[in-house]
Design a protein around this motif. Structure first.
Motif, PDB file in Angstrom:
ATOM      1  N   TYR A   1      31.878  -5.147 -36.203  1.00 25.07           N
ATOM      2  CA  TYR A   1      32.758  -5.472 -37.325  1.00 25.07           C
ATOM      3  C   TYR A   1      32.582  -4.402 -38.407  1.00 25.07           C
ATOM      4  CZ  TYR A   1      28.241  -7.338 -38.693  1.00 25.07           C
ATOM      5  OH  TYR A   1      26.900  -7.460 -38.931  1.00 25.07           O
ATOM      6  N   ASN A   2      33.576  -4.308 -39.246  1.00 31.33           N
ATOM      7  CA  ASN A   2      33.535  -3.368 -40.358  1.00 31.33           C
ATOM      8  C   ASN A   2      32.733  -3.996 -41.497  1.00 31.33           C
ATOM      9  OD1 ASN A   2      34.494  -2.123 -42.925  1.00 31.33           O
ATOM     10  ND2 ASN A   2      35.702  -0.886 -41.485  1.00 31.33           N
TER      11      ASN A   2
ATOM     12  N   LYS B   1      34.878 -14.133 -50.133  1.00 30.93           N
ATOM     13  CA  LYS B   1      35.715 -15.333 -49.932  1.00 30.93           C
ATOM     14  C   LYS B   1      34.835 -16.581 -49.875  1.00 30.93           C
ATOM     15  CE  LYS B   1      39.534 -13.133 -47.423  1.00 30.93           C
ATOM     16  NZ  LYS B   1      40.190 -13.016 -46.100  1.00 30.93           N
TER      17      LYS B   1
ATOM     18  N   LEU C   1      34.014  -8.535 -47.703  1.00 30.26           N
ATOM     19  CA  LEU C   1      35.184  -9.287 -48.160  1.00 30.26           C
ATOM     20  C   LEU C   1      35.055 -10.761 -47.773  1.00 30.26           C
ATOM     21  CD1 LEU C   1      37.987  -9.251 -49.465  1.00 30.26           C
ATOM     22  CD2 LEU C   1      38.946  -8.694 -47.216  1.00 30.26           C
ATOM     23  N   THR C   2      34.559 -11.027 -46.566  1.00 25.19           N
ATOM     24  CA  THR C   2      34.380 -12.408 -46.105  1.00 25.19           C
ATOM     25  C   THR C   2      33.312 -13.123 -46.932  1.00 25.19           C
ATOM     26  OG1 THR C   2      34.926 -11.664 -43.864  1.00 25.19           O
ATOM     27  CG2 THR C   2      33.959 -13.859 -44.073  1.00 25.19           C
TER      28      THR C   2
ATOM     29  N   SER D   1      32.849  -3.449 -44.607  1.00 21.92           N
ATOM     30  CA  SER D   1      33.727  -3.826 -45.725  1.00 21.92           C
ATOM     31  C   SER D   1      34.392  -5.169 -45.454  1.00 21.92           C
ATOM     32  CB  SER D   1      34.803  -2.754 -45.939  1.00 21.92           C
ATOM     33  OG  SER D   1      34.207  -1.533 -46.294  1.00 21.92           O
ATOM     34  N   GLU D   2      34.717  -5.412 -44.184  1.00 16.82           N
ATOM     35  CA  GLU D   2      35.310  -6.699 -43.799  1.00 16.82           C
ATOM     36  C   GLU D   2      34.299  -7.830 -44.009  1.00 16.82           C
ATOM     37  OE1 GLU D   2      37.325  -8.889 -39.877  1.00 16.82           O
ATOM     38  OE2 GLU D   2      36.389  -6.912 -39.685  1.00 16.82           O
ATOM     39  N   LEU D   3      33.029  -7.560 -43.656  1.00 24.41           N
ATOM     40  CA  LEU D   3      31.980  -8.563 -43.870  1.00 24.41           C
ATOM     41  C   LEU D   3      31.814  -8.852 -45.361  1.00 24.41           C
ATOM     42  CD1 LEU D   3      29.628 -10.347 -42.918  1.00 24.41           C
ATOM     43  CD2 LEU D   3      28.161  -8.325 -43.008  1.00 24.41           C
TER      44      LEU D   3
ATOM     45  N   LEU E   1      33.018 -13.681 -37.456  1.00 25.61           N
ATOM     46  CA  LEU E   1      33.338 -12.268 -37.238  1.00 25.61           C
ATOM     47  C   LEU E   1      32.781 -11.810 -35.895  1.00 25.61           C
ATOM     48  CD1 LEU E   1      32.553 -10.687 -40.732  1.00 25.61           C
ATOM     49  CD2 LEU E   1      34.791 -11.229 -39.783  1.00 25.61           C
TER      50      LEU E   1
ATOM     51  N   ASP F   1      33.423 -18.990 -41.716  1.00 26.03           N
ATOM     52  CA  ASP F   1      34.237 -17.997 -41.010  1.00 26.03           C
ATOM     53  C   ASP F   1      33.431 -17.405 -39.863  1.00 26.03           C
ATOM     54  OD1 ASP F   1      36.425 -16.457 -40.387  1.00 26.03           O
ATOM     55  OD2 ASP F   1      36.683 -15.648 -42.410  1.00 26.03           O
TER      56      ASP F   1
END
Length: 445
Positions: free
Chosen positions: A106-107, A117, A113-114, A109-111, A102, A100
């Motif tokens: 970037y946030n 995944k 989550l990635t 929390s988003e990192l 980013l 992925d």
């Protein structure tokens, strides 16, 4: 279960420190570098589950580091970070194997989550590969035999396959003990987990201990880095100890502790480690006699001998010989060839000191030497046979010990007394071969 190992590479030191602290608090084992060159050094030293690379790095950029990482460790999932996000850069990163992408800022929390995944994707890949391997192994997995004595052992194998108790498989060399150990594994709930085999007679004591339990860096000369042992590699699955009777007494003590507590130490380490494996052992020796003579620990023998599988020698299941011959020919280098009635009769009358392994070698030899469409008696080059006035004679009036002596001597002579090669042909350890040479007073001519 070991922690997920991350590698973070970014030349912005403040951001790098923030990422390392945050991800460490989340339970990851985090390693870091500020340049691609330093990252490559780390990659050569250890494996990383997930890597996070900034695209803009000094000298070598993140895309180049991505390509090098995929060459070294294709299984590592890689996330790319950039403050200059363009569709072209994203496409290029994904084309070369990035999981992925980013864009900065970037946030966090988003990192995270990635990363989660990427973890799930990696687990799914491992599971799929494991399933492919199991399907392939099942397709190639054959235990052939219809004789009553053989079917009885096979039925017992199926009954105990799902149990966690240790199993001792006994039988002469060449009877297929490892095949039954694999059956215990692949017919059980552990089929998706590793099957790891250890030959207890193939290595000196210190090397065998290191192979079995692993070692830490500096434990002995040449131990340049930590090494995981086969016990750890088998975690969750089956550990197969072949040639059990050859295991040194000092190592038997450590094996007993492992069987009783599930704990062990790597060579040179003070830390206890724990794994869960099903232990299956095999031997061609009389273990009760070995215990009586002091060559094997009684407590370890009884700990392993919870269930015993006795694999019958081929001479006791001769009705299976035609089935085995058909299988070996079909899967050999000349599957179109047949076996003559005379050759089949000779094989059914032969005592097979080397058991199924010897039959396999005889059929391979017959396929190689036969000039016509059929494998004839003379193509098999059976031991104890001689040509006289065009007639083939065979002396069957001899003991099994005499057959074994002649067979071992024949193999040694054919291998020019190269004991390593001879042991490989005979299907026994070099140590076991030396013992038989002494036992039978065999001397090189």
């Amino acid at each position: 279960m070991s922690r997920v190992r991350l590698l973070v590479v970014d030349d912005e030191k403040d951001l790098l420190d923030l990422l390392v602290k945050r991800l460490t608090r989340k339970g990851y084992e985090v390693h870091f570098a500020e340049t691609a060159e330093d990252a490559l050094v780390l990659l050569k030293q250890q494996f990383f589950d997930i890597a996070i690379y900034d695209i803009r790095l000094p000298k070598m950029d993140g895309i180049s580091l991505l390509k090098e990482t995929k060459k070294m460790e294709p299984e590592t999932e890689i996330l790319m970070l950039t403050g200059h996000g363009t569709i072209e850069t994203a496409i290029e990163a994904m084309k070369f194997g990035a999981f992925d992408y980013l864009t900065k800022p970037y946030n966090l929390s988003e990192l995270e989550l990635t990363i989660k995944k990427a973890e799930e994707n990696k687990k799914l890949k491992v599971k799929n590969e494991s399933m492919k391997k199991i399907i392939k192994q099942h397709n190639e997995f054959h235990i052939i035999g219809e004789s009553p004595i053989f079917k009885e052992v096979l039925a017992l194998t199926r009954r105990i396959a799902d149990s966690d108790v240790p199993v001792l498989i006994e039988g002469e060399s060449g009877t297929g003990k490892e095949l039954f150990a694999k059956a215990l594994h692949y017919w059980s709930c552990r089929a998706e987990e590793p099957f790891v085999a250890v030959n207890s007679g193939a290595l000196p004591e210190q090397l065998l201990e290191s192979e079995l339990f692993g070692h830490v860096k500096g434990a002995f000369t040449g131990a340049n880095q930590d090494k995981k042992g086969l016990v750890e590699a088998a975690d969750g699955g089956t550990l197969f100890l072949d040639e059990l009777g050859e295991m040194p007494l000092a190592l038997q003590v450590k094996l007993l502790r492992f069987l009783e507590l599930g704990e062990f130490r790597r060579v040179g380490d003070v830390r206890e480690r724990r794994v869960k494996v099903r232990v299956v052992a095999a031997t061609n020796r009389n273990m009760e006699k070995a215990v009586e003579e002091g060559h094997f620990r009684e407590d370890l023998f009884y700990r392993l001998n919870v269930v015993r599988l006795s694999i019958p020698p081929l001479r006791n299941r001769k009705e299976d010989i035609p089935l085995l011959i058909h299988h070996f020919i079909k899967n050999g280098k000349s599957p179109e060839k047949l076996i003559s009635d005379e050759a089949l009769l000779e094989l059914q009358n032969y005592e097979f000191p080397g058991n199924v392994r010897e039959l396999h070698h005889l059929i391979e030899r017959g396929q190689l030497l036969s000039a016509g469409k059929q494998i004839e008696v003379e193509d098999l080059l059976l031991p104890n046979r001689s040509r006289a006035n065009g007639q083939i004679k065979q002396d069957l009036l001899c003991s099994l010990e005499e057959l074994e002596i002649e067979h071992i001597e024949s193999v040694l002579n054919n291998m020019n007394w190269n004991k390593t090669k001879a042991a490989e042909v005979l299907g026994i350890s070099v140590r076991n071969l030396y013992r038989k040479i002494d036992q039978y007073n065999l001397i090189e001519e």
